[in-house]
Design a protein around this motif. Structure first.
Motif, short mmCIF file in Angstrom:
data_model
loop_
_atom_site.label_atom_id
_atom_site.label_comp_id
_atom_site.label_asym_id
_atom_site.label_seq_id
_atom_site.Cartn_x
_atom_site.Cartn_y
_atom_site.Cartn_z
N THR A 21 0.81 -1.24 -0.08
CA THR A 21 0.03 0.11 0.06
C THR A 21 0.76 1.26 -0.12
N GLY A 22 0.33 2.32 -0.41
CA GLY A 22 0.83 3.66 -0.15
C GLY A 22 0.68 4.41 0.99
N ASN A 23 -0.36 3.77 1.72
CA ASN A 23 -0.65 4.81 2.99
C ASN A 23 -1.06 3.33 4.12
N LEU A 24 0.02 3.14 4.92
CA LEU A 24 0.07 1.82 5.62
C LEU A 24 -1.08 2.08 6.74
N GLN A 25 -1.01 3.20 7.60
CA GLN A 25 -1.98 3.30 8.50
C GLN A 25 -3.35 3.23 8.16
N LYS A 26 -3.82 3.92 7.15
CA LYS A 26 -5.37 4.00 6.50
C LYS A 26 -5.51 2.31 6.25
N ARG A 27 -4.55 1.83 5.44
CA ARG A 27 -4.74 0.27 5.02
C ARG A 27 -5.22 -0.65 6.08
N LEU A 28 -4.23 -0.42 7.34
CA LEU A 28 -4.65 -1.08 8.31
C LEU A 28 -5.91 -1.00 8.97
N TRP A 45 -6.33 -8.01 13.67
CA TRP A 45 -4.92 -7.91 12.72
C TRP A 45 -4.19 -7.10 13.21
N THR A 46 -2.88 -7.35 13.39
CA THR A 46 -1.77 -6.69 14.00
C THR A 46 -0.62 -6.61 12.84
N LEU A 47 -0.04 -5.49 12.73
CA LEU A 47 0.90 -5.38 11.72
C LEU A 47 2.34 -6.00 12.57
N ILE A 48 2.88 -6.90 11.68
CA ILE A 48 4.10 -7.52 12.44
C ILE A 48 5.35 -7.12 11.71
N TYR A 49 5.32 -6.90 10.34
CA TYR A 49 6.32 -6.71 9.54
C TYR A 49 6.05 -5.73 8.34
N SER A 50 7.16 -4.94 7.91
CA SER A 50 6.82 -4.03 7.05
C SER A 50 8.01 -3.74 6.10
N GLU A 51 8.14 -3.43 4.98
CA GLU A 51 9.39 -2.87 4.12
C GLU A 51 8.92 -1.52 3.62
N GLU A 52 9.74 -0.75 3.25
CA GLU A 52 9.40 0.46 2.68
C GLU A 52 10.24 0.72 1.23
N TYR A 53 9.32 1.03 0.52
CA TYR A 53 9.89 1.10 -0.95
C TYR A 53 9.79 2.50 -1.56
N GLU A 54 10.46 3.25 -2.36
CA GLU A 54 10.21 4.60 -3.12
C GLU A 54 9.30 4.46 -4.41
N ARG A 55 9.34 2.97 -4.83
CA ARG A 55 8.38 2.98 -5.80
C ARG A 55 7.46 1.94 -5.74
N LYS A 56 6.13 2.35 -6.15
CA LYS A 56 5.06 1.43 -5.90
C LYS A 56 5.02 -0.11 -6.52
N GLU A 57 5.73 -0.02 -7.91
CA GLU A 57 5.81 -1.11 -8.49
C GLU A 57 6.93 -2.44 -7.57
N ASP A 58 7.96 -1.59 -6.87
CA ASP A 58 8.83 -2.50 -6.04
C ASP A 58 7.87 -3.15 -4.98
N ALA A 59 7.07 -2.30 -4.42
CA ALA A 59 6.29 -2.74 -3.07
C ALA A 59 5.52 -3.92 -3.58
N PHE A 60 4.90 -3.69 -4.67
CA PHE A 60 4.01 -4.73 -5.37
C PHE A 60 4.61 -6.08 -5.91
N LYS A 61 5.65 -5.80 -6.31
CA LYS A 61 6.57 -6.84 -6.76
C LYS A 61 6.89 -7.85 -5.47
#
Length: 83
Positions: A21-28, A45-61
């Motif tokens: 997602t582009g907005n982690l808090q809103k998505r949760l 549901w609890t957030l237990i892990y995340s990685e940050e990316y500059e590009r949307k394509e990289d996060a979805f990949k």
């Protein structure tokens, strides 16, 4: 704006959920209040892990890569930083 790969966990279902997602808090918040889809089956549901990316394509990949694992053990190893 950064994009995120994220992993949620539900104790009730004993299941992981992988998303991006582009907005982690809103998505949760949406996952916790949804009345449709897989995450609507639980409200813990609890957030237990995340990685940050500059590009949307990289996060979805990365999301697709993890989903293709189809392996709880590999997700747990990722969370424990062993992957």
């Amino acid at each position: 704006m950064p994009f995120h790969l994220y992993i949620l966990f539900s104790k009730k279902l004993d299941r992981f959920y992988v998303g991006a997602t582009g907005n982690l808090q809103k998505r949760l918040e949406k996952h916790l209040n949804s009345s449709a889809g897989f995450t609507s089956k639980a409200r813990d549901w609890t957030l237990i892990y995340s990685e940050e990316y500059e590009r949307k394509e990289d996060a979805f990949k990365r999301e697709k890569q993890i989903k293709l694992w189809k392996s709880r053990k590999m997700i747990e190893a990722l969370i424990d930083k062993e992957v």
